[in-house]
Design a protein around this motif. Structure first.
Motif, PDB file in Angstrom:
ATOM      1  N   VAL A  41      -8.578 -40.267 -64.788  1.00 57.58           N
ATOM      2  CA  VAL A  41      -8.933 -41.669 -64.978  1.00 57.58           C
ATOM      3  C   VAL A  41      -7.619 -42.407 -65.127  1.00 57.58           C
ATOM      4  CG1 VAL A  41     -10.101 -43.362 -66.411  1.00 57.58           C
ATOM      5  CG2 VAL A  41     -11.150 -41.122 -66.017  1.00 57.58           C
ATOM      6  N   ILE A  42      -7.317 -43.241 -64.140  1.00 56.79           N
ATOM      7  CA  ILE A  42      -6.036 -43.940 -64.094  1.00 56.79           C
ATOM      8  C   ILE A  42      -6.204 -45.354 -64.624  1.00 56.79           C
ATOM      9  CG2 ILE A  42      -4.280 -44.883 -62.550  1.00 56.79           C
ATOM     10  CD1 ILE A  42      -4.544 -42.433 -60.869  1.00 56.79           C
ATOM     11  N   THR A  43      -5.270 -45.750 -65.461  1.00 53.44           N
ATOM     12  CA  THR A  43      -5.257 -47.124 -65.950  1.00 53.44           C
ATOM     13  C   THR A  43      -3.946 -47.766 -65.528  1.00 53.44           C
ATOM     14  OG1 THR A  43      -4.360 -46.422 -68.069  1.00 53.44           O
ATOM     15  CG2 THR A  43      -6.726 -46.651 -67.935  1.00 53.44           C
ATOM     16  N   SER A  44      -4.056 -48.866 -64.843  1.00 52.32           N
ATOM     17  CA  SER A  44      -2.892 -49.648 -64.422  1.00 52.32           C
ATOM     18  C   SER A  44      -3.365 -51.065 -64.185  1.00 52.32           C
ATOM     19  CB  SER A  44      -2.270 -49.058 -63.159  1.00 52.32           C
ATOM     20  OG  SER A  44      -3.123 -49.270 -62.067  1.00 52.32           O
ATOM     21  N   GLU A  45      -2.468 -51.929 -63.776  1.00 50.39           N
ATOM     22  CA  GLU A  45      -2.857 -53.314 -63.508  1.00 50.39           C
ATOM     23  C   GLU A  45      -3.855 -53.403 -62.361  1.00 50.39           C
ATOM     24  OE1 GLU A  45       0.490 -55.888 -63.007  1.00 50.39           O
ATOM     25  OE2 GLU A  45       1.446 -55.147 -64.835  1.00 50.39           O
ATOM     26  N   THR A  46      -3.727 -52.521 -61.367  1.00 51.74           N
ATOM     27  CA  THR A  46      -4.613 -52.577 -60.201  1.00 51.74           C
ATOM     28  C   THR A  46      -5.783 -51.602 -60.285  1.00 51.74           C
ATOM     29  OG1 THR A  46      -3.179 -51.035 -59.023  1.00 51.74           O
ATOM     30  CG2 THR A  46      -2.810 -53.390 -58.659  1.00 51.74           C
ATOM     31  N   LEU A  47      -5.635 -50.513 -61.030  1.00 54.75           N
ATOM     32  CA  LEU A  47      -6.703 -49.514 -61.141  1.00 54.75           C
ATOM     33  C   LEU A  47      -7.094 -49.355 -62.602  1.00 54.75           C
ATOM     34  CD1 LEU A  47      -5.306 -46.749 -58.751  1.00 54.75           C
ATOM     35  CD2 LEU A  47      -7.173 -48.319 -58.276  1.00 54.75           C
ATOM     36  N   SER A  48      -7.844 -50.300 -63.129  1.00 52.95           N
ATOM     37  CA  SER A  48      -8.232 -50.269 -64.528  1.00 52.95           C
ATOM     38  C   SER A  48      -9.368 -49.273 -64.748  1.00 52.95           C
ATOM     39  CB  SER A  48      -8.655 -51.660 -64.976  1.00 52.95           C
ATOM     40  OG  SER A  48      -9.057 -51.637 -66.310  1.00 52.95           O
ATOM     41  N   TYR A  49      -9.080 -48.173 -65.417  1.00 54.50           N
ATOM     42  CA  TYR A  49     -10.048 -47.122 -65.722  1.00 54.50           C
ATOM     43  C   TYR A  49     -10.779 -46.637 -64.479  1.00 54.50           C
ATOM     44  CZ  TYR A  49      -9.113 -48.504 -70.490  1.00 54.50           C
ATOM     45  OH  TYR A  49      -8.493 -48.798 -71.665  1.00 54.50           O
ATOM     46  N   SER A  50     -10.047 -46.371 -63.447  1.00 53.37           N
ATOM     47  CA  SER A  50     -10.639 -45.925 -62.191  1.00 53.37           C
ATOM     48  C   SER A  50     -10.635 -44.414 -62.090  1.00 53.37           C
ATOM     49  CB  SER A  50      -9.862 -46.497 -61.003  1.00 53.37           C
ATOM     50  OG  SER A  50     -10.009 -47.885 -60.951  1.00 53.37           O
ATOM     51  N   PRO A  51     -11.793 -43.806 -61.805  1.00 57.98           N
ATOM     52  CA  PRO A  51     -11.800 -42.376 -61.535  1.00 57.98           C
ATOM     53  C   PRO A  51     -11.073 -42.126 -60.220  1.00 57.98           C
ATOM     54  CG  PRO A  51     -13.955 -43.309 -61.105  1.00 57.98           C
ATOM     55  CD  PRO A  51     -13.099 -44.414 -61.644  1.00 57.98           C
ATOM     56  N   THR A  52     -10.004 -41.351 -60.284  1.00 63.50           N
ATOM     57  CA  THR A  52      -9.137 -41.161 -59.126  1.00 63.50           C
ATOM     58  C   THR A  52      -8.962 -39.680 -58.848  1.00 63.50           C
ATOM     59  OG1 THR A  52      -7.990 -43.195 -59.671  1.00 63.50           O
ATOM     60  CG2 THR A  52      -6.857 -41.692 -58.185  1.00 63.50           C
ATOM     61  N   LEU A  53      -9.097 -39.308 -57.603  1.00 66.72           N
ATOM     62  CA  LEU A  53      -8.887 -37.935 -57.184  1.00 66.72           C
ATOM     63  C   LEU A  53      -7.417 -37.771 -56.819  1.00 66.72           C
ATOM     64  CD1 LEU A  53     -10.505 -35.338 -56.631  1.00 66.72           C
ATOM     65  CD2 LEU A  53     -10.637 -36.062 -54.251  1.00 66.72           C
ATOM     66  N   LEU A  54      -6.723 -36.865 -57.506  1.00 65.41           N
ATOM     67  CA  LEU A  54      -5.337 -36.539 -57.207  1.00 65.41           C
ATOM     68  C   LEU A  54      -5.363 -35.225 -56.445  1.00 65.41           C
ATOM     69  CD1 LEU A  54      -3.954 -37.030 -60.823  1.00 65.41           C
ATOM     70  CD2 LEU A  54      -3.953 -38.704 -58.998  1.00 65.41           C
ATOM     71  N   ALA A  55      -4.724 -35.180 -55.287  1.00 68.18           N
ATOM     72  CA  ALA A  55      -4.805 -33.965 -54.481  1.00 68.18           C
ATOM     73  C   ALA A  55      -3.506 -33.675 -53.754  1.00 68.18           C
ATOM     74  CB  ALA A  55      -5.939 -34.084 -53.475  1.00 68.18           C
ATOM     75  N   SER A  56      -3.254 -32.393 -53.603  1.00 70.15           N
ATOM     76  CA  SER A  56      -2.184 -31.904 -52.749  1.00 70.15           C
ATOM     77  C   SER A  56      -2.878 -31.212 -51.585  1.00 70.15           C
ATOM     78  CB  SER A  56      -1.307 -30.925 -53.524  1.00 70.15           C
ATOM     79  OG  SER A  56      -0.292 -30.427 -52.711  1.00 70.15           O
ATOM     80  N   CYS A  57      -2.680 -31.765 -50.380  1.00 68.15           N
ATOM     81  CA  CYS A  57      -3.421 -31.289 -49.216  1.00 68.15           C
ATOM     82  C   CYS A  57      -2.490 -30.767 -48.137  1.00 68.15           C
ATOM     83  CB  CYS A  57      -4.252 -32.421 -48.618  1.00 68.15           C
ATOM     84  SG  CYS A  57      -5.488 -33.081 -49.733  1.00 68.15           S
ATOM     85  N   HIS A  58      -2.922 -29.721 -47.465  1.00 63.80           N
ATOM     86  CA  HIS A  58      -2.175 -29.189 -46.330  1.00 63.80           C
ATOM     87  C   HIS A  58      -2.295 -30.138 -45.152  1.00 63.80           C
ATOM     88  CE1 HIS A  58      -0.988 -25.349 -47.948  1.00 63.80           C
ATOM     89  NE2 HIS A  58      -2.139 -25.348 -48.574  1.00 63.80           N
ATOM     90  N   LYS A  59      -1.199 -30.294 -44.419  1.00 65.07           N
ATOM     91  CA  LYS A  59      -1.231 -31.153 -43.228  1.00 65.07           C
ATOM     92  C   LYS A  59      -2.089 -30.544 -42.136  1.00 65.07           C
ATOM     93  CE  LYS A  59       2.921 -33.696 -44.029  1.00 65.07           C
ATOM     94  NZ  LYS A  59       3.419 -34.891 -43.390  1.00 65.07           N
ATOM     95  N   ASP A  60      -2.198 -29.238 -42.112  1.00 68.71           N
ATOM     96  CA  ASP A  60      -3.079 -28.542 -41.176  1.00 68.71           C
ATOM     97  C   ASP A  60      -4.341 -28.189 -41.956  1.00 68.71           C
ATOM     98  OD1 ASP A  60      -4.448 -26.883 -39.506  1.00 68.71           O
ATOM     99  OD2 ASP A  60      -2.805 -25.475 -39.186  1.00 68.71           O
ATOM    100  N   SER A  61      -5.421 -28.938 -41.749  1.00 74.58           N
ATOM    101  CA  SER A  61      -6.628 -28.729 -42.559  1.00 74.58           C
ATOM    102  C   SER A  61      -7.344 -27.425 -42.239  1.00 74.58           C
ATOM    103  CB  SER A  61      -7.595 -29.902 -42.392  1.00 74.58           C
ATOM    104  OG  SER A  61      -7.998 -30.013 -41.051  1.00 74.58           O
TER     105      SER A  61
END
Length: 97
Positions: A41-61
């Protein structure tokens, strides 16, 4: 039941995919096969209490994370605001296009 908390869940794997290392909204997505992700849950000026998916993804899916923790292909880190497409409709989480 206005104003009451109701347990709700949704399988976001069905609505998000990995395209060239980037998370993208897409039905039948299956991003978890090529991304390592966590929910914040990210809090910032633009994303106030927004559920946010943080991901590290392979370029080759086509490269899969499991069962190996380290893979030779490059990865990219990215964020996806789940409020963009997921909504609460009468206590049920729903995907909207």
């Amino acid at each position: 039941m206005a104003g009451e908390w109701i347990p709700a869940s949704i399988d976001i794997n069905h609505y998000i995919t990995n395209i060239d290392g980037q998370l993208v909204w897409q039905e039948n997505g299956s991003f978890t096969s090529s991304c390592k992700a966590e929910l914040e849950v990210i809090t910032s000026e633009t994303l106030s209490y927004s559920p946010t998916l943080l991901a590290s993804c392979h370029k080759d899916s086509s490269v899969f994370y499991f069962p190996f923790p380290f893979l030779p292909t490059p990865t990219t880190d990215n964020l996806l605001n789940l409020n963009e497409r997921l909504v609460n409709l009468d206590g049920k989480l729903r995907y909207v296009r």
